[in-house]
Every structure is written in structure tokens, then in C-alpha cells.
Enzyme design. Structure first.
Site, PDB file in Angstrom:
ATOM      1  N   GLY A  65       0.827  -1.198   0.000  1.00  0.00           N
ATOM      2  CA  GLY A  65       0.000   0.000   0.000  1.00  0.00           C
ATOM      3  C   GLY A  65       0.856   1.240   0.000  1.00  0.00           C
ATOM      4  O   GLY A  65       2.025   1.206   0.390  1.00  0.00           O
ATOM      5  N   GLY A  95       3.634   7.804   3.005  1.00  0.00           N
ATOM      6  CA  GLY A  95       4.694   6.868   2.688  1.00  0.00           C
ATOM      7  C   GLY A  95       4.137   5.560   2.209  1.00  0.00           C
ATOM      8  O   GLY A  95       3.014   5.505   1.712  1.00  0.00           O
ATOM      9  N   LYS A 107       4.917   0.401   8.160  1.00  0.00           N
ATOM     10  CA  LYS A 107       4.554   1.676   7.563  1.00  0.00           C
ATOM     11  C   LYS A 107       5.802   2.535   7.575  1.00  0.00           C
ATOM     12  O   LYS A 107       6.282   2.943   8.623  1.00  0.00           O
ATOM     13  CB  LYS A 107       3.436   2.313   8.386  1.00  0.00           C
ATOM     14  CG  LYS A 107       2.913   3.611   7.817  1.00  0.00           C
ATOM     15  CD  LYS A 107       1.731   4.077   8.640  1.00  0.00           C
ATOM     16  CE  LYS A 107       1.285   5.475   8.282  1.00  0.00           C
ATOM     17  NZ  LYS A 107       0.281   5.966   9.222  1.00  0.00           N
ATOM     18  N   ASP A 154      -9.677  10.772  10.937  1.00  0.00           N
ATOM     19  CA  ASP A 154      -9.481  10.333   9.552  1.00  0.00           C
ATOM     20  C   ASP A 154     -10.085   8.950   9.346  1.00  0.00           C
ATOM     21  O   ASP A 154      -9.468   8.061   8.769  1.00  0.00           O
ATOM     22  CB  ASP A 154      -7.995  10.342   9.197  1.00  0.00           C
ATOM     23  CG  ASP A 154      -7.782  10.359   7.686  1.00  0.00           C
ATOM     24  OD1 ASP A 154      -8.757  10.635   6.959  1.00  0.00           O
ATOM     25  OD2 ASP A 154      -6.654  10.076   7.241  1.00  0.00           O
TER      26      ASP A 154
END
Ligand SMILES: *[C@@H]1O[C@H](CO)[C@@H](O)[C@H](O)[C@H]1NC(C)=O
Ligand SMILES: *[C@@H]1O[C@H](CO)[C@@H](O)[C@H](O)[C@H]1NC(C)=O
Ligand SMILES: *[C@@H]1O[C@H](CO)[C@@H](O)[C@H](O)[C@H]1NC(C)=O
Ligand SMILES: *[C@@H]1O[C@H](CO)[C@@H](O)[C@H](O)[C@H]1NC(C)=O
Ligand SMILES: *[C@@H]1O[C@H](CO)[C@@H](O)[C@H](O)[C@H]1NC(C)=O
Ligand SMILES: *[C@@H]1O[C@H](CO)[C@@H](O)[C@H](O)[C@H]1NC(C)=O
Ligand SMILES: *[C@@H]1O[C@H](CO)[C@@H](O)[C@H](O)[C@H]1NC(C)=O
Length: 699
Positions: free
Chosen positions: A483, A488, A504, A601
Site C-alpha cells: 500500500g 509513505g 509503515k 481520519d
């Protein structure tokens, strides 16, 4: 052999008056016999011969065309034919006509002018067990006709059974279901107020039909008219004495029961005996009225209320008697009473006090709040009405001693309230003092601690070194990348232990600087919930900043819901579970966790799915902790994802837990519709998914 049992004339059977159809009309030269029927012109009702169930008897009756087993009227219920060779013929001049299930005999003019005054005869004047819209239950003083319902004997025998449903005019008009043989009353509606009876369900709340009560010099009756054409309703007295209000939706073929009377124990006449009151929300249901004790404590204790209650202290009669108000009760039955329609309530009280056997008084007309109604002797069938059902208040007479004890109890209660209030107030004061002291002490301690420990990190999270992560992700090979987002890329990796991880890796020039990074690390490290993604560690080395999560084999929610095939594979049950999981995770963030957190979010791509498709909320880069006392706050820099942001946040930067709730709502609609809010399009308008849903809702 033909049996002639009605000498009628020119027969017409129709719903909307129409002479064009011959199917709804019999002329003097015609007849109907077994197997033949008349159908109303609106195709609602059928008149013909029938033989119910296993019975060998034949009857002439009217039934619904769509549900032929529902008989609404039977002519010869007590004189059945013993064979099927009955016939209905017409003699002489005149008309017979059926409207709304009503069979009418009259001369041609009266029918053309639909003048019910001069009909020679109509079936609505002779109901059997069914009450149809437009029928009347009540009394006509001019013709002397009383219209009432009588149950069938049993399901396949229409002959007159045990129960009647009729209007009784004593006192004020009331409806009664009673046993014809024993005269025992099963149910009493309580007095009507023009639109409804106090002890009946609040029919005004159900718009499918409109009941009304008519009372004038010529007649007093109860009737109803349909309110929505799509719904047909009727009332029926069963052979067992229950009345059902039945409804048929929009020409469907299955009737359903809207309500039944009597329904609950308090509906049964005199359930709590004389001077008892039935309260639906109490256990046990029955109590004696104030100032009364059970006639037999022993019977009362085994829930046999039939002998009711008697006064604790006899009425004083000379002076000192007083009254207590009973709110929202069904008026006692009008057994021994006196009334005056114009008297004021104060005069009413005086009249009551003057007569020693007066037990209670009330307004005669509750709606107008006028007139006087007085009860003598025992009060029968008093029940508490449901909330908001009615405003019937009655004033119950009590002897001086009883009034005195009520006053004393009231005074005690008031004292207790004052005492409670003062205790609560002083407790609050003490609490505030303690809290102030605690805050002061904590602040002091923090300063001391801060001096001692200066800038020590307090995150207790495994730190991975760069080499370990690099080898786990095959040196961040593009094949391992699962992803990429604004901050990033995300890689899948496998540690030497075999544990699968998601890494991540924040890009060096990403917006997520050190502050956001620390924010996310600190936050997630402290959060533990099955619907939040859990952090396994982090890596800070050189310019690299990485978060190590448990690996989610099913990727994120957007991968499924916006793909027709995958979402179908997933199924509604799973999608529902996912919605519940997200809600639980959010509830934890907002309320249940030690920190109260606004995610800011929430969106489909931030909901990860584990191997069992359990949803896990991820990506806390934008999350904010808020204090308990903080209702709403404001930010200068609006961050988040368009399409999920609440308008006040997107425009003014105002956010609160409600911002997450808004995003959750968007997500919910996306899951249910399988469409993205922002990419939604519709040939009829330019709205996004939210706009579309709002428009549908308004429509
Ligand atoms: C049917 O009733 C008629 C009279 O109404 C009677 O003459 C006849 O005998 C009865 N038939 C039977 C089978 O009972
Ligand atoms: C009607 O009353 C009779 C006599 O009391 C009784 O035998 C019969 O069972 C009752 N019918 C119904 C349906 O309750
Ligand atoms: C009743 O049925 C008709 C045709 O089947 C339909 O057009 C109408 O919308 C329905 N009405 C309601 C209230 O469901
Ligand atoms: C309740 O009490 C009454 C009066 O004493 C008695 O006749 C009746 O049989 C009792 N009912 C029951 C169900 O025990
Ligand atoms: C009803 O009360 C009014 C007012 O007190 C009185 O004038 C009238 O005579 C009373 N009517 C009857 C029938 O008692
Ligand atoms: C009290 O009312 C009862 C019932 O109406 C009546 O029979 C009796 O005569 C009245 N007594 C007095 C003193 O008015
Ligand atoms: C009762 O009626 C009042 C005022 O009409 C209304 O505000 C309230 O919501 C109602 N309560 C219920 C339970 O229907």
C-alpha cells in the site's frame, strides 16, 4: 327445490353506484342460487350462498372477494338451509343495492339519491359479528333500532354465539363486550370523548382508520371511516368474546391483527374487584384505592382479587371528609351515579360531600372540563391508563383521618427532599475542594518530576533496528509493498520468528513529521481494543521512521465494499458485523479508553480486516486526545479526507467526537450502498452519496 327466504324487489349490488354492470344487480326477473354470486362493482364484496367449514348448513352471506373465507355478514344465521338449493329472488318493484358491503333495499329514487333515510331495509342495520367502515354500533331513537355485534357460535357455525359487543348509554356512552347468557361483562371501553374511548388503544396514533362518536337527539353511535385507501380494516367479535381489529394491506390476501380487546389483565372488567385499581406497570397489578384495604388479605395474597377492597375507616359524613385526586384513570363504571352537565367542579364537590354514599366525583365532560359526575357506593373497574392516553382525573373521597395521614406523609416527603438536597449540596462542595487540592498537588508533583526526569521518553514499545526490518521486507522490495498513502509506503514483511508484519515506512518528505510520528506511536501504544489495530513496535534510525503493525491478510475495507464481486462474497451478515466492530472501536476511542481520542481520519481505507474479517481501525497519525471537559475545539490546519469530513470541520476547522460520528455515517452509507461518497454519480442530479440519501429521505 328452491327456498325463498327474502321477498325483495329489484336487486342491485354495487360499490360505486353504477347501473352499467349487470353482475351487481338483480332484477325482478332474475335470481341467484347456489354457485351464483353478485359482485360489487368495485370488486370488493361478494354476495352468495356458502356453507362454512364442515357444516352441512347453507347460508346467504357477504364476503371479501379477495379473501372468500372472511364472512362479514350472514342473513339467515339462525335459520340455515339444510341443502344447497337456496335462491334469492326479488318480488315487486324496488331496488336492492350493496355499497361498501351494505345490502340495501329501497325504491329506485332513494338509491339513486343514496338517501339512507328512505331505504326500506339495509344489511348495515343488522350487523352479525363484523363491524365494517360506515356501520354503526349504537342506538337510533327514531327507528328504535339498536345495532350491535353478536359473535358466531364457533368458527363454522354462524348462529348467534355467547358474546355481544354493544353500546350502553347509562351515564355516558360506553362499549361493552359481555356474555349474553350470564350477562357477565368481559370488557368495558370506558366513556368516549368524541373520538375515542378512554380504555381503548389510542387509535388516533394509528392513521389507518378514523373512529368517531356521534351523539344527538336522534341517535348515539360509534363508527369509523377508512383513512388510507390502501388499508382495509374491520372489527370482529370472536366466538370466545375477544374483539380483533384486523387489517388487510393493499389488497394482500392475508389479514393481520392490529390489536385485540381485552388484551391485558387490566382490560378485563373489574379485574381488581370493587375499589381496586389495576396498574399496568406494577407487580402485582392490583392495589386497593387509597383509604381501602383488601376485603380478604388471604385471597389478595394468592392474587385472587375478586372480592375487592373495603374502607379502612368509614366515611365521617358530617364533616372533615376530603378528596385525593387520581390522575389518568379509566372512570369507574356508571353503576350508581348522578350527573349534571353544566355544574362546576367546586359545586360538584359540595354535592358529593352532602351525600354520605358519594364515593367520588369528576368532570362530566373531560374534554371541556365541565359538568359533574358523581359515583355512589363501590367503584368498579378502575384502571390506570397508559402514558398520554387520557387526562381523566377523578376525586376520591376519604375520611378525615386518611386525609390527615396523607398530609403527614406529604410533609415527611418534603422534609426528606430538603434534607437530601442539603446533603447533596454539601457533598458537592466537599468534592470540589478535594478536587482543587488534588489538582494543585498533581501540578506540584509534575513540576518536581519534570525536574528530576527531564526529557525521558515514556513509550514502552519494542524498538526494531533498521537491518531487521530491511531483511524482513526483502530490503523494501516493491514486491513486498502492499500500500502507499500520503505519508509513505506500507510493506509486508516476515520476521525471522515467522511473524508477519506490516511496516509503515514514512517517506522522508512526508507531511507526517516527527510530531505526527510520535503522536501515533504514543497513542496506539496506549490503546488496546480488538477493533483497533495493534502496534508491534517502531523503528527510528537515521532518517527512517517506521511503524510496525500486526499484518492484516485481508487488507482494508475499501478493497471489498467498492468491489461488487468481493462484497457479494463477503455477504450482508459480515458487513453488518464489520459495521458493529467499527462502532465498538470508535466507542472505545471516544468514551471507554483512558485517553479520549478523536480519530479525525476515519474512512474505508483505514479500516483493516484480519483473517476473520474483524475490522480494525488504523492510522492514528491525525488523531487528537481531548479532555473530558472539552466539547468542541478548532484547528487552523484542516487535515483529513474529503468526503468523510463533517462540513463544520471542513469549513471552520471545528471538530469534536461528532466529526468521527459524521465520518462513521459516511462509511456506513458507503458500506450499505457499495458506492464511494465522492465518486457517486446519478443521472438525475449532481449530488454526492450523502446528498442523494438526503434527497431520498426527504422524498
Ligand atoms: C329440509 O328442510 C325442509 C323444510 O325447510 C324439509 O321439508 C326437508 O325435509 C328438510 N330436508 C332434510 C334432508 O332435512
Ligand atoms: C358458550 O356458552 C356455553 C354455555 O355456557 C358453553 O357451553 C360454550 O362453550 C360457550 N362457547 C364458547 C365459544 O365459549
Ligand atoms: C398498492 O398497490 C398498488 C398496485 O399494486 C400500488 O400502485 C400502490 O402504490 C400500493 N399502495 C401502497 C400504499 O402500498
Ligand atoms: C376467589 O375468591 C372468590 C371469593 O372468595 C372465590 O369464589 C373464587 O373461587 C376464588 N377464585 C379462585 C380462582 O380461587
Ligand atoms: C345543574 O347545575 C346547574 C348549576 O348548578 C343548575 O342550575 C341546574 O339546575 C342543575 N340541573 C339539574 C338537572 O340538576
Ligand atoms: C344520596 O344518593 C343516593 C343515591 O342517589 C340517594 O338514594 C340518596 O337519597 C341520597 N341521599 C341524600 C341525603 O341526598
Ligand atoms: C406525552 O405528551 C407530551 C405532550 O403532549 C409529549 O411531550 C411527550 O413526548 C409524550 N410522551 C410520550 C411517551 O408519548
Amino acid at each position: 327445490m328452491y327456498t325463498i327466504f327474502y321477498a325483495l324487489f329489484f336487486l342491485q349490488f354495487l360499490l360505486n353506484i353504477s347501473y352499467s354492470s349487470s353482475l351487481d344487480t338483480i332484477t325482478p326477473t332474475q335470481s341467484i342460487a347456489d354457485g351464483q354470486t353478485l359482485v360489487s362493482s368495485g370488486q370488493s364484496f361478494v354476495l352468495g350462498f356458502f356453507s362454512p367449514g364442515s357444516s352441512n348448513n347453507w347460508y346467504l352471506g357477504i364476503w371479501y372477494k379477495t379473501t372468500p373465507d372472511v364472512l362479514v355478514w350472514v342473513t339467515n344465521r339462525n335459520n340455515p338451509l339444510n341443502d344447497s338449493y337456496g335462491a334469492l329472488i326479488i318480488i315487486n318493484n324496488g331496488n336492492l343495492l350493496l355499497e361498501t358491503g351494505n345490502l340495501i333495499v329501497g325504491d329506485r329514487d332513494s338509491i339513486i339519491n343514496s338517501n339512507s333515510e328512505v331505504y326500506a331495509w339495509q344489511s348495515f342495520d343488522h350487523p352479525t359479528d363484523t363491524f365494517l367502515a360506515g356501520m354503526k354500533i349504537g342506538w337510533n331513537f327514531k327507528t328504535g333500532i339498536e345495532q350491535h355485534l353478536t359473535s358466531w357460535k364457533c368458527e363454522d357455525d354462524p348462529s348467534a354465539g355467547n358474546f355481544t359487543f354493544r353500546m350502553v348509554l347509562k351515564g355516558r356512552p360506553q362499549l361493552f363486550i359481555s356474555n349474553k347468557l350470564t350477562a357477565a361483562i368481559k370488557f368495558r371501553s370506558g366513556p368516549g370523548n368524541g373520538v375515542r374511548f378512554s380504555g381503548s388503544p389510542n387509535i388516533l396514533a394509528f392513521p389507518v382508520f378514523k373512529p368517531y362518536l356521534v351523539s344527538n337527539e336522534d341517535e348515539v353511535y360509534y363508527s369509523f371511516r377508512p383513512n388510507q385507501n390502501a388499508v382495509i380494516t374491520r372489527l370482529k367479535v370472536n366466538p370466545s368474546g375477544l374483539t380483533d381489529r384486523l387489517i388487510l394491506y393493499n389488497k394482500s390476501t392475508a389479514w393481520s391483527t392490529m390489536y385485540t380487546q381485552p388484551y391485558e389483565p387490566c382490560d378485563y372488567y373489574g379485574y381488581c374487584g370493587a375499589n381496586g385499581i389495576c396498574r399496568i406497570n406494577r407487580d402485582p397489578l392490583c392495589e386497593c384505592l387509597q383509604g381501602f384495604n383488601p376485603w380478604s388479605e388471604e385471597e389478595w395474597n394468592v392474587l385472587n382479587y375478586s372480592s375487592g377492597c373495603v374502607r379502612k375507616t368509614p366515611l365521617d359524613c358530617r364533616s372533615g371528609d376530603g378528596f385525593v385526586k387520581l390522575d389518568g384513570v379509566k372512570f369507574p363504571d356508571f353503576l350508581e351515579f348522578w350527573s349534571n352537565k353544566s355544574m362546576r367542579l367546586e359545586e360538584c364537590e359540595e354535592v358529593c360531600l352532602r351525600n354520605c354514599s358519594c364515593a367520588a366525583y369528576a368532570n362530566f365532560d373531560i374534554e371541556k372540563g365541565s359538568g359533574c359526575m358523581i359515583w355512589f357506593g363501590d367503584l368498579i373497574d378502575v384502571r390506570e391508563l397508559r402514558v398520554n392516553d387520557s387526562v381523566e382525573d377523578i376525586y376520591l373521597r376519604l375520611p378525615a383521618s386518611e386525609i390527615k395521614s396523607i398530609l403527614v406523609a406529604k410533609r415527611k416527603r418534603r422534609l426528606r427532599t430538603i434534607l437530601t438536597v442539603s446533603i447533596v449540596t454539601s457533598t458537592i462542595c466537599i468534592l470540589i475542594l478535594v478536587m482543587l487540592w488534588w489538582k494543585f498537588w498533581k501540578a506540584k508533583r509534575k513540576v518536581v518530576k519534570g525536574l528530576q526526569e527531564s526529557d525521558k521518553e515514556d513509550v514502552e514499545l519494542p524498538l526494531f533496528d533498521l537491518a531487521t526490518i530491511a531483511s524482513a521486507t526483502n530490503n523494501f522490495s516493491p514486491q513486498c509493498m502492499i500500500g502507499a498513502g500520503g505519508f509513505g509506503s506500507v510493506y509486508k514483511g516476515t520476521l525471522i520468528t515467522g511473524q508477519e508484519i506490516a511496516v509503515k515506512r514514512l517517506s522522508k518528505n512526508s507531511g507526517q513529521g516527527f510530531t505526527e510520528f510520535r503522536n501515533e506511536v504514543e497513542l496506539i501504544a496506549k490503546l488496546q481494543h480488538r477493533n483497533l489495530v495493534s502496534l508491534s513496535g517502531c523503528c527510528i534510525q537515521a532518517q527512517e521512521r517506521m511503524l510496525i503493525y500486526e499484518y492484516m491478510p485481508n487488507r482494508s475495507l475499501d478493497h471489498f465494499i467498492f468491489d461488487n464481486n468481493r462484497s457479494r462474497l463477503m455477504g450482508w451478515k459480515k458487513q453488518f458485523d464489520i459495521i458493529m466492530g467499527i462502532a465498538r472501536g470508535l466507542l472505545y476511542l471516544h468514551i471507554d479508553s483512558k485517553l479520549h481520542i478523536i480519530h479525525r481520519d476515519l474512512k474505508a481505507s483505514n479500516i483493516l480486516l484480519d483473517i476473520n474479517f474483524n475490522p480494525k481501525i488504523s492510522d492514528f497519525g491525525l488523531a487528537r486526545i481531548f479532555r473530558d471537559d472539552e466539547k468542541e475545539t478548532r484547528t487552523r490546519i484542516v487535515v483529513g479526507t474529503y468526503g468523510y469530513m463533517s462540513p463544520e470541520y471542513a469549513i471552520d476547522g471545528k471538530f469534536s467526537v461528532k466529526s468521527d460520528v459524521f465520518s462513521f455515517g459516511v462509511l456506513l452509507l458507503e458500506i450499505v450502498s457499495g458506492k464511494r461518497n465522492r465518486r457517486f454519480n446519478h443521472p438525475g442530479h449532481h449530488h454526492n452519496l450523502l446528498g442523494h440519501v438526503r434527497q431520498k429521505k426527504t422524498e
